[in-house]
Design an enzyme around this catalytic site. Structure first.
Site, PDB file in Angstrom:
ATOM      1  N   SER A   1      -0.143  10.626   0.846  1.00 30.02           N
ATOM      2  CA  SER A   1       1.293  10.477   0.596  1.00 30.02           C
ATOM      3  C   SER A   1       1.967  11.842   0.629  1.00 30.02           C
ATOM      4  O   SER A   1       1.686  12.714  -0.193  1.00 30.02           O
ATOM      5  CB  SER A   1       1.550   9.830  -0.764  1.00 30.02           C
ATOM      6  OG  SER A   1       2.915   9.969  -1.076  1.00 30.02           O
TER       7      SER A   1
ATOM      8  N   HIS B   1       1.541   8.595   4.687  1.00 32.46           N
ATOM      9  CA  HIS B   1       2.324   7.656   3.886  1.00 32.46           C
ATOM     10  C   HIS B   1       3.623   8.337   3.462  1.00 32.46           C
ATOM     11  O   HIS B   1       3.611   9.441   2.928  1.00 32.46           O
ATOM     12  CB  HIS B   1       1.494   7.242   2.668  1.00 32.46           C
ATOM     13  CG  HIS B   1       2.114   6.187   1.819  1.00 32.46           C
ATOM     14  ND1 HIS B   1       2.078   4.846   2.138  1.00 32.46           N
ATOM     15  CD2 HIS B   1       2.767   6.264   0.634  1.00 32.46           C
ATOM     16  CE1 HIS B   1       2.681   4.147   1.190  1.00 32.46           C
ATOM     17  NE2 HIS B   1       3.118   4.986   0.263  1.00 32.46           N
TER      18      HIS B   1
ATOM     19  N   ASP C   1       6.990   8.033   1.269  1.00 34.50           N
ATOM     20  CA  ASP C   1       7.580   7.345   0.118  1.00 34.50           C
ATOM     21  C   ASP C   1       9.072   7.610   0.019  1.00 34.50           C
ATOM     22  O   ASP C   1       9.491   8.710  -0.325  1.00 34.50           O
ATOM     23  CB  ASP C   1       6.906   7.832  -1.173  1.00 34.50           C
ATOM     24  CG  ASP C   1       5.525   7.244  -1.359  1.00 34.50           C
ATOM     25  OD1 ASP C   1       5.383   6.009  -1.245  1.00 34.50           O
ATOM     26  OD2 ASP C   1       4.582   8.015  -1.617  1.00 34.50           O
TER      27      ASP C   1
ATOM     28  N   MET D   1      12.476   6.826  -1.923  1.00 35.53           N
ATOM     29  CA  MET D   1      12.971   6.322  -3.219  1.00 35.53           C
ATOM     30  C   MET D   1      14.463   6.540  -3.329  1.00 35.53           C
ATOM     31  O   MET D   1      14.967   7.610  -2.973  1.00 35.53           O
ATOM     32  CB  MET D   1      12.285   7.061  -4.363  1.00 35.53           C
ATOM     33  CG  MET D   1      10.770   6.989  -4.321  1.00 35.53           C
ATOM     34  SD  MET D   1      10.075   7.949  -5.663  1.00 35.53           S
ATOM     35  CE  MET D   1       8.327   7.803  -5.295  1.00 35.53           C
TER      36      MET D   1
ATOM     37  N   HIS E   1       6.997   3.559   3.174  1.00 33.09           N
ATOM     38  CA  HIS E   1       7.040   2.703   1.983  1.00 33.09           C
ATOM     39  C   HIS E   1       8.419   2.844   1.350  1.00 33.09           C
ATOM     40  O   HIS E   1       8.727   3.857   0.735  1.00 33.09           O
ATOM     41  CB  HIS E   1       5.932   3.164   1.017  1.00 33.09           C
ATOM     42  CG  HIS E   1       5.932   2.479  -0.311  1.00 33.09           C
ATOM     43  ND1 HIS E   1       5.223   2.950  -1.388  1.00 33.09           N
ATOM     44  CD2 HIS E   1       6.531   1.331  -0.748  1.00 33.09           C
ATOM     45  CE1 HIS E   1       5.391   2.138  -2.422  1.00 33.09           C
ATOM     46  NE2 HIS E   1       6.192   1.156  -2.059  1.00 33.09           N
TER      47      HIS E   1
ATOM     48  N   MET F   1      11.050   2.204  -1.329  1.00 34.90           N
ATOM     49  CA  MET F   1      11.264   1.789  -2.723  1.00 34.90           C
ATOM     50  C   MET F   1      12.763   1.847  -2.950  1.00 34.90           C
ATOM     51  O   MET F   1      13.287   2.738  -3.616  1.00 34.90           O
ATOM     52  CB  MET F   1      10.504   2.745  -3.656  1.00 34.90           C
ATOM     53  CG  MET F   1       8.996   2.529  -3.603  1.00 34.90           C
ATOM     54  SD  MET F   1       8.068   3.926  -4.246  1.00 34.90           S
ATOM     55  CE  MET F   1       7.917   4.886  -2.734  1.00 34.90           C
TER      56      MET F   1
ATOM     57  N   MET G   1       0.767  -2.192  -5.409  1.00 34.55           N
ATOM     58  CA  MET G   1       0.942  -0.959  -6.177  1.00 34.55           C
ATOM     59  C   MET G   1      -0.058  -0.961  -7.335  1.00 34.55           C
ATOM     60  O   MET G   1      -0.163  -1.933  -8.078  1.00 34.55           O
ATOM     61  CB  MET G   1       2.369  -0.868  -6.740  1.00 34.55           C
ATOM     62  CG  MET G   1       3.471  -0.625  -5.714  1.00 34.55           C
ATOM     63  SD  MET G   1       3.225   0.843  -4.691  1.00 34.55           S
ATOM     64  CE  MET G   1       3.221   2.153  -5.939  1.00 34.55           C
TER      65      MET G   1
ATOM     66  N   ASP H   1      -1.887   1.657  -3.505  1.00 29.13           N
ATOM     67  CA  ASP H   1      -1.059   2.858  -3.652  1.00 29.13           C
ATOM     68  C   ASP H   1      -0.855   3.192  -5.125  1.00 29.13           C
ATOM     69  O   ASP H   1      -0.250   2.409  -5.861  1.00 29.13           O
ATOM     70  CB  ASP H   1       0.297   2.588  -2.965  1.00 29.13           C
ATOM     71  CG  ASP H   1       1.205   3.795  -2.951  1.00 29.13           C
ATOM     72  OD1 ASP H   1       0.779   4.877  -3.397  1.00 29.13           O
ATOM     73  OD2 ASP H   1       2.354   3.647  -2.490  1.00 29.13           O
TER      74      ASP H   1
HETATM   75  C1  DX5 Z   1       4.498   6.022  -5.997  1.00 30.23           C
HETATM   76  C2  DX5 Z   1       4.319   6.180  -4.511  1.00 30.23           C
HETATM   77  C3  DX5 Z   1       2.954   6.629  -4.162  1.00 30.23           C
HETATM   78  C4  DX5 Z   1       2.607   7.985  -4.702  1.00 30.23           C
HETATM   79  C5  DX5 Z   1       1.136   8.050  -4.901  1.00 30.23           C
HETATM   80  O1  DX5 Z   1       5.731   5.464  -6.241  1.00 30.23           O
HETATM   81  O2  DX5 Z   1       4.548   4.949  -3.837  1.00 30.23           O
HETATM   82  O3  DX5 Z   1       2.720   6.571  -2.767  1.00 30.23           O
HETATM   83  O4  DX5 Z   1       3.013   9.019  -3.859  1.00 30.23           O
HETATM   84  O5  DX5 Z   1       0.820   9.223  -5.568  1.00 30.23           O
HETATM   85  P1  DX5 Z   1      -0.564   9.434  -6.316  1.00 30.23           P
HETATM   86  O6  DX5 Z   1      -1.638   9.243  -5.293  1.00 30.23           O
HETATM   87  O7  DX5 Z   1      -0.459  10.801  -6.839  1.00 30.23           O
HETATM   88  O8  DX5 Z   1      -0.640   8.366  -7.398  1.00 30.23           O
HETATM   89 ZN    ZN Z   2       3.877   4.728  -1.691  1.00 24.87          ZN
END
Ligand code: DX5
Ligand code: ZN
Length: 214
Positions: A7, A32, A34, A36, A65, A67, A136, A174
Site C-alpha cells: 500500500s 495498492h 488507498d 480516502m 481502493h 474509501m 478489511m 487489507d
Molecule cells: C487502511 C488502508 C490500508 C492500509 C494498510 O484504510 O485501506 O490499505 O494502507 O496499511 P497497513 O498494512 O499498515 O495496515
Molecule cells: Zn486499502
C-alpha cells in the site's frame, strides 16, 4: 494465488519515485492505492493528482481502493487515470451493481469491499459479479493498525462459497498484514495481501515482500 500488493499510503512521498522503483524491482504484484475522502473514513489521503506519478513511475498494476462516499461519481475517472482494478465499499452505496457496470464498461477489474463490522454474508450475492472481494482486516482509514483475528473465519467462509460455486473471484485482505500472519492468511484462502507499514516500514522492504510471498 499468492499476490502481494504493497500500500503506497505508507510510502515516503518525499521520495516517491525511489519507493516506486523499489516496488518495481521487488516481487510485489500490484501497487495498492488507498483513496480516502475524510467523510467515508475519518482521514484524507490523496486523489487524482497522484495517480499520474503512480502510473508514470510504477510498472506494477494499480489496485485502487476507494474509501469514499459516492464512488459512482469518481470510478470512471480512476479508470481513465490508469487504474488496473477499482474497488469501493458496499456499505458506502445503495446499489453496487450500476457502479460495477461503470467500471466494467471501462475494461477495468472490479472489487467490492466491506469494513470489519459489515456482515460478510452481504457479499455473497455479488461474488459472481466482481473480479475480487476485499475484506478489511482493520477499520478503513489508517495504516499501521492491528490485524483483527476474526477476519480468518470470514476468509474461510467466502473461500468456501467461491469454491462451491466454482467462481474465479479473488479474495484480498487489507490491514495489519505482516510477515508473521501472511502464510496463515494465504492458507485460509486469501489470494492477495495488502501490506503498508509491514513493507515500507521494514528495514529491507524487498525482503519483507519476498517473505510474505513464500
Ligand atoms: C487502511 C488502508 C490500508 C492500509 C494498510 O484504510 O485501506 O490499505 O494502507 O496499511 P497497513 O498494512 O499498515 O495496515
Ligand atoms: Zn486499502
Amino acid at each position: 494465488m499468492k499476490l502481494i500488493a504493497p500500500s503506497v499510503l505508507s510510502a515516503d512521498f518525499g521520495h516517491l519515485a525511489d519507493d516506486l522503483e523499489m516496488i518495481n524491482r521487488s516481487d510485489a504484484d500490484w501497487l495498492h492505492v488507498d483513496v480516502m475522502d475524510g467523510t467515508f473514513v475519518p482521514n484524507i489521503s490523496f486523489g487524482f493528482p497522484l495517480m499520474k506519478p503512480f502510473k508514470q513511475y510504477c510498472t506494477k498494476p494499480l489496485d485502487v481502493h476507494l474509501m469514499i462516499v459516492h464512488p459512482e461519481k469518481y470510478v470512471e475517472r480512476f479508470c481513465d487515470a490508469g487504474a488496473w482494478s477499482v474497488g469501493f465499499h458496499l456499505e458506502a452505496v445503495e446499489d453496487p451493481l450500476p457502479i460495477l457496470d461503470l467500471i466494467k464498461a471501462k475494461g477495468v477489474r472490479t472489487c467490492l469491499t466491506i469494513n470489519p463490522d459489515i456482515d460478510v454474508k452481504r457479499l455473497v450475492p455479488y461474488l459472481d459479479k466482481v473480479d475480487m472481494i476485499l475484506l478489511m482486516s482493520v477499520f478503513a482509514g489508517f495504516g499501521g493498525q492491528k490485524f483483527i483475528p476474526e477476519t480468518m473465519d470470514k476468509i474461510r467462509f467466502i473461500k468456501a462459497e467461491i469454491e462451491r460455486r466454482g467462481l474465479p473471484t479473488l479474495i484480498e485482505i487489507d490491514g495489519g498484514v505482516n510477515t508473521d500472519n501472511a502464510a496463515e492468511l494465504f492458507a485460509a484462502g486469501a489470494d492477495v495481501l495488502v501490506a503498508g507499514s509491514a513493507v515500507f516500514g521494514a528495514k529491507d522492504p524487498e525482503e519483507a515482500i519476498r517473505k510474505m510471498k513464500s
